[in-house]
Design a protein around this motif. Structure first.
Motif, mmCIF file in Angstrom:
data_model
loop_
_atom_site.group_PDB
_atom_site.id
_atom_site.type_symbol
_atom_site.label_atom_id
_atom_site.label_comp_id
_atom_site.label_asym_id
_atom_site.label_seq_id
_atom_site.Cartn_x
_atom_site.Cartn_y
_atom_site.Cartn_z
ATOM 1 N N ARG A 4 0.434 -0.608 -0.184
ATOM 2 C CA ARG A 4 0.183 -0.178 -0.070
ATOM 3 C C ARG A 4 0.961 1.010 -0.129
ATOM 4 N NH1 ARG A 4 -2.604 0.031 5.725
ATOM 5 N NH2 ARG A 4 -0.323 -1.548 5.981
ATOM 6 N N VAL A 5 0.335 2.228 -0.732
ATOM 7 C CA VAL A 5 1.612 3.092 -0.994
ATOM 8 C C VAL A 5 0.888 4.657 -1.691
ATOM 9 C CG1 VAL A 5 3.846 2.206 -2.230
ATOM 10 C CG2 VAL A 5 1.654 3.180 -3.405
ATOM 11 N N GLY A 6 1.601 5.809 -0.524
ATOM 12 C CA GLY A 6 0.450 6.541 -0.893
ATOM 13 C C GLY A 6 1.264 7.577 -1.905
ATOM 14 N N ILE A 7 0.921 8.529 -3.046
ATOM 15 C CA ILE A 7 1.396 8.461 -3.646
ATOM 16 C C ILE A 7 1.337 11.003 -3.499
ATOM 17 C CG2 ILE A 7 0.676 10.119 -5.675
ATOM 18 C CD1 ILE A 7 -1.154 7.190 -6.357
ATOM 19 N N TYR A 8 2.897 11.445 -3.933
ATOM 20 C CA TYR A 8 2.507 12.781 -2.980
ATOM 21 C C TYR A 8 2.717 14.007 -4.949
ATOM 22 C CZ TYR A 8 3.999 16.893 -1.304
ATOM 23 O OH TYR A 8 3.780 18.279 0.057
ATOM 24 N N THR A 9 1.292 14.543 -4.389
ATOM 25 C CA THR A 9 1.800 15.772 -5.445
ATOM 26 C C THR A 9 1.789 17.218 -5.255
ATOM 27 O OG1 THR A 9 -0.627 15.581 -5.720
ATOM 28 C CG2 THR A 9 0.328 13.963 -7.305
ATOM 29 N N GLN A 27 -2.162 11.202 -12.145
ATOM 30 C CA GLN A 27 -2.105 9.997 -13.659
ATOM 31 C C GLN A 27 -1.125 9.221 -13.221
ATOM 32 O OE1 GLN A 27 -3.562 12.384 -16.548
ATOM 33 N NE2 GLN A 27 -5.766 12.378 -15.881
ATOM 34 N N ASP A 28 0.594 9.734 -13.435
ATOM 35 C CA ASP A 28 1.577 9.513 -14.316
ATOM 36 C C ASP A 28 2.324 8.660 -12.959
ATOM 37 O OD1 ASP A 28 1.390 10.944 -15.872
ATOM 38 O OD2 ASP A 28 3.262 12.299 -15.944
ATOM 39 N N CYS A 29 1.675 9.339 -11.227
ATOM 40 C CA CYS A 29 2.587 8.814 -10.593
ATOM 41 C C CYS A 29 1.212 7.162 -9.721
ATOM 42 C CB CYS A 29 1.489 9.276 -8.782
ATOM 43 S SG CYS A 29 3.674 10.357 -9.049
ATOM 44 N N GLU A 30 -0.175 6.517 -10.662
ATOM 45 C CA GLU A 30 -0.708 5.827 -10.606
ATOM 46 C C GLU A 30 -0.245 4.760 -12.014
ATOM 47 O OE1 GLU A 30 -4.705 7.895 -11.257
ATOM 48 O OE2 GLU A 30 -4.759 8.333 -9.290
ATOM 49 N N ALA A 40 -2.729 1.844 -4.963
ATOM 50 C CA ALA A 40 -2.391 3.693 -4.082
ATOM 51 C C ALA A 40 -3.351 3.771 -3.190
ATOM 52 C CB ALA A 40 -2.634 4.244 -5.271
ATOM 53 N N VAL A 41 -3.453 3.755 -1.823
ATOM 54 C CA VAL A 41 -4.322 3.796 -1.365
ATOM 55 C C VAL A 41 -4.887 5.362 -0.618
ATOM 56 C CG1 VAL A 41 -3.930 1.898 -0.562
ATOM 57 C CG2 VAL A 41 -2.600 3.424 0.787
ATOM 58 N N LYS A 42 -3.951 6.291 -1.251
ATOM 59 C CA LYS A 42 -3.928 7.258 -0.514
ATOM 60 C C LYS A 42 -3.256 8.445 -1.537
ATOM 61 C CE LYS A 42 -4.616 11.228 3.157
ATOM 62 N NZ LYS A 42 -5.672 11.382 2.560
ATOM 63 N N VAL A 43 -4.111 9.872 -2.246
ATOM 64 C CA VAL A 43 -3.049 10.829 -2.704
ATOM 65 C C VAL A 43 -2.816 12.293 -1.897
ATOM 66 C CG1 VAL A 43 -3.713 12.702 -4.502
ATOM 67 C CG2 VAL A 43 -3.846 9.945 -5.523
ATOM 68 N N TYR A 44 -1.874 12.008 -1.376
ATOM 69 C CA TYR A 44 -1.411 13.933 -0.452
ATOM 70 C C TYR A 44 -1.041 15.044 -1.553
ATOM 71 C CZ TYR A 44 -0.762 10.039 3.394
ATOM 72 O OH TYR A 44 -0.731 8.488 3.731
ATOM 73 N N GLU A 45 -1.928 15.844 -1.422
ATOM 74 C CA GLU A 45 -2.055 16.950 -2.739
ATOM 75 C C GLU A 45 -1.581 18.269 -1.900
ATOM 76 O OE1 GLU A 45 -5.262 19.403 -4.990
ATOM 77 O OE2 GLU A 45 -5.063 16.928 -6.185
ATOM 78 N N ASP A 46 -1.118 18.626 -1.950
ATOM 79 C CA ASP A 46 -0.154 19.929 -1.809
ATOM 80 C C ASP A 46 -0.045 20.710 -3.030
ATOM 81 O OD1 ASP A 46 -0.368 20.153 1.284
ATOM 82 O OD2 ASP A 46 2.167 19.185 0.875
ATOM 83 N N ASN A 47 -1.701 21.198 -3.366
ATOM 84 C CA ASN A 47 -1.607 22.404 -4.420
ATOM 85 C C ASN A 47 -1.279 23.795 -4.441
ATOM 86 O OD1 ASN A 47 -2.219 22.825 -7.234
ATOM 87 N ND2 ASN A 47 -3.829 22.953 -6.751
ATOM 88 N N ASP A 48 -0.540 24.465 -5.363
ATOM 89 C CA ASP A 48 -0.112 26.057 -4.990
ATOM 90 C C ASP A 48 0.847 25.915 -3.678
ATOM 91 O OD1 ASP A 48 0.033 28.673 -6.090
ATOM 92 O OD2 ASP A 48 -2.273 29.305 -5.051
ATOM 93 N N VAL A 49 1.639 25.444 -3.122
ATOM 94 C CA VAL A 49 2.432 25.214 -1.412
ATOM 95 C C VAL A 49 3.317 25.556 -2.328
ATOM 96 C CG1 VAL A 49 2.400 24.372 0.362
ATOM 97 C CG2 VAL A 49 0.813 24.256 -0.155
#
Length: 477
Positions: A4-9, A27-30, A40-49
């Motif tokens: 189980r991995v997390g995707i960080y964007t 999409q590319d990470c998945e 992929a169990v969770k996406v951690y998204e820091d948009n505009d950061v």
């Protein structure tokens, strides 16, 4: 069992707020996770950061580290190493977790760095160090460019500040400008910034990029006191001055006149000095104004727990309370008291206005004196530049002139603050009672206190009685 991995964007700037960049990264990470047979169990998204600025907290990055350490995920997939870290300290925090849990997975789309191995960690440290230096160099160039643009009175780009059109930062947005001016009049009339913030939040004003997030108090304060409102160019939050000692003017339409803007700034600064850290919120018109007719203790409003919308029960009451040091023997239903006081105050202010009309358009009498001081400062600076006087002589003469200028500007701000406050409060005389009661409670209190110093509520005796206005005694100023 699949790992189980997390995707960080992450993306540093998303001016449009559409999150297209982080969506492409996801999409590319998945796709990479599928190739590795990971789930992929969770996406951690820091948009505009930003990952470079030290004062920025990346909430999703912090959550990812917490989940990684707790064993909720078995690894990370990111588009590139610099999406994860541009500060060496952030990378070291991540490496520390991989030291504690050697079987964790790690992969990036753009390269084959694996911080799960000693060689991969060394390479990652080198790459983050270079990314950090690149960010430093870019930041230095950008700052120099922004300073040059600021000195020329030009904009630096980015999202349009509230009050100006999104597609043309030099043109005023009429609706936003109207909201700003109305809020400024409310500030001068005694309304709290917190009240304005709540209304703006409900109406979707002030911060169109915030979405559903709660607007910060300081954000609303900045909108209402922004030097840009009078055309002043700022740099790092401070008004930028030219070689002539005058504020640099920007190439955009102003929203306020100088006297309007200075009045609002002075009113907010004065309120902070008078009530540092004090909660100024009020729920009821006569809280702190009404007093018990028996013990003369201040009476406060309190909600009726039995009241429901549409019921005949009283919505709130004014009650002398033993808890607040009173006798506890006097109370009155709140709504009719408020309506009576509103009617009396508005009638008194209309009568007063008919006798003495207050002029609201007087100019500050020392305009010429301030202009002369500014001219003296400019002449001194020019004399040193042309070698007519030495730097030592300039530094002997300049401080006294600057102090005189600053004192005059402060006096001008106070003058227009008092004038604009009187104008804002004077608008009440043409209101109906219903219009008055629809105002924010802080503004209602300012209007009442302009006429009354207190309201005495006398006891009505036992049993249910019809409201008797004669038992409500206004104490006129």
């Amino acid at each position: 069992m699949a790992r189980r991995v997390g995707i960080y964007t992450r993306i540093s700037r998303d001016d449009e707020g559409e999150a297209l960049g982080v969506a492409r990264q996801q999409q590319d990470c998945e796709r990479l996770a599928d190739l590795r047979s990971w789930q992929a169990v969770k996406v951690y998204e820091d948009n505009d950061v930003s990952a470079f600025k030290r004062n920025v907290v990346r909430e999703e990055f912090e959550l990812m580290l917490k989940d990684l350490r707790a064993g909720l995920i078995d690894g990370i997939v990111a588009y590139d190493l610099d999406r994860l870290a541009r500060q060496p300290r952030d990378l070291e925090r991540l490496i520390e977790i991989y030291d504690e849990r050697p079987r964790l997975e790690f992969a990036t789309v753009t390269n084959d760095i694996n911080i799960g191995t000693p060689d991969g960690r060394t390479m990652a440290r080198i790459m983050v160090a270079f990314a950090n230096k690149s960010s430093h160099d870019a930041s230095r160039r950008i700052q120099r460019k922004h300073l040059e643009l600021a000195q020329q009175g030009k904009d630096s780009g980015g999202p349009a500040p509230y009050g100006w059109q999104k597609d043309d930062r030099t043109k005023v947005d009429p609706e936003a400008a109207k909201a700003i001016r109305e809020a400024q009049r409310e500030i001068l009339a005694g309304v709290r910034i917190g009240t304005i913030r709540t209304r703006w939040q409900e109406q979707g004003l002030g911060n169109p990029r915030a979405g559903t997030k709660r607007m910060a108090h300081h954000h609303v304060e900045h909108i209402l006191t922004n030097p840009r409102l009078v055309g002043y160019r700022t740099y790092h939050g401070e008004i930028l001055y030219g070689e002539d000692g005058q504020p640099v003017r920007g190439e955009w339409e102003p929203i306020n006149t100088l006297d309007e803007w200075e009045a609002v700034c002075a009113a907010i600064a004065e309120r902070k000095q008078k009530h540092p850290g004090k909660m100024l919120a009020r729920k009821y018109l006569l809280s702190g104004i009404a007093r018990c007719g028996l013990c003369k203790t201040k009476i406060r409003g309190q909600v009726n727990q039995k009241w429901q919308p549409g019921s005949k029960a009283a919505r709130f009451t004014y009650q002398c309370s033993v808890v607040n040091g009173g006798c506890g023997k006097v109370g009155r239903v709140g709504d009719p008291v408020d309506k009576l006081i509103a009617q009396l105050v508005l009638e008194e202010q209309r009568a007063r206005a008919a006798v003495t009309e207050v002029p609201f358009d007087q100019r500050w009498p020392k305009d010429a004196e301030l202009e002369q001081v500014n001219e003296d400062i400019a002449q001194l600076v020019e004399a040193e530049r042309s070698k007519q006087i030495t730097v030592a002589t300039l530094l002997q003469l300049l401080p006294a002139k600057e102090r005189e200028r600053d004192e005059l500007k402060l006096e001008r701000a106070r003058f227009y603050k008092e004038q604009k406050q009187a104008e804002a409060k004077g608008e009440a005389r043409n209101m109906t009672v219903d219009e008055f009661l629809a105002l924010p409670v802080e503004r209602q209190q300012e209007i009442v206190l302009h006429s009354l110093s207190a309201v005495i509520i006398h006891p009505a005796g036992r049993g249910r009685r019809k409201f008797d206005p004669s038992l409500i005694e206004p104490v006129w100023r």
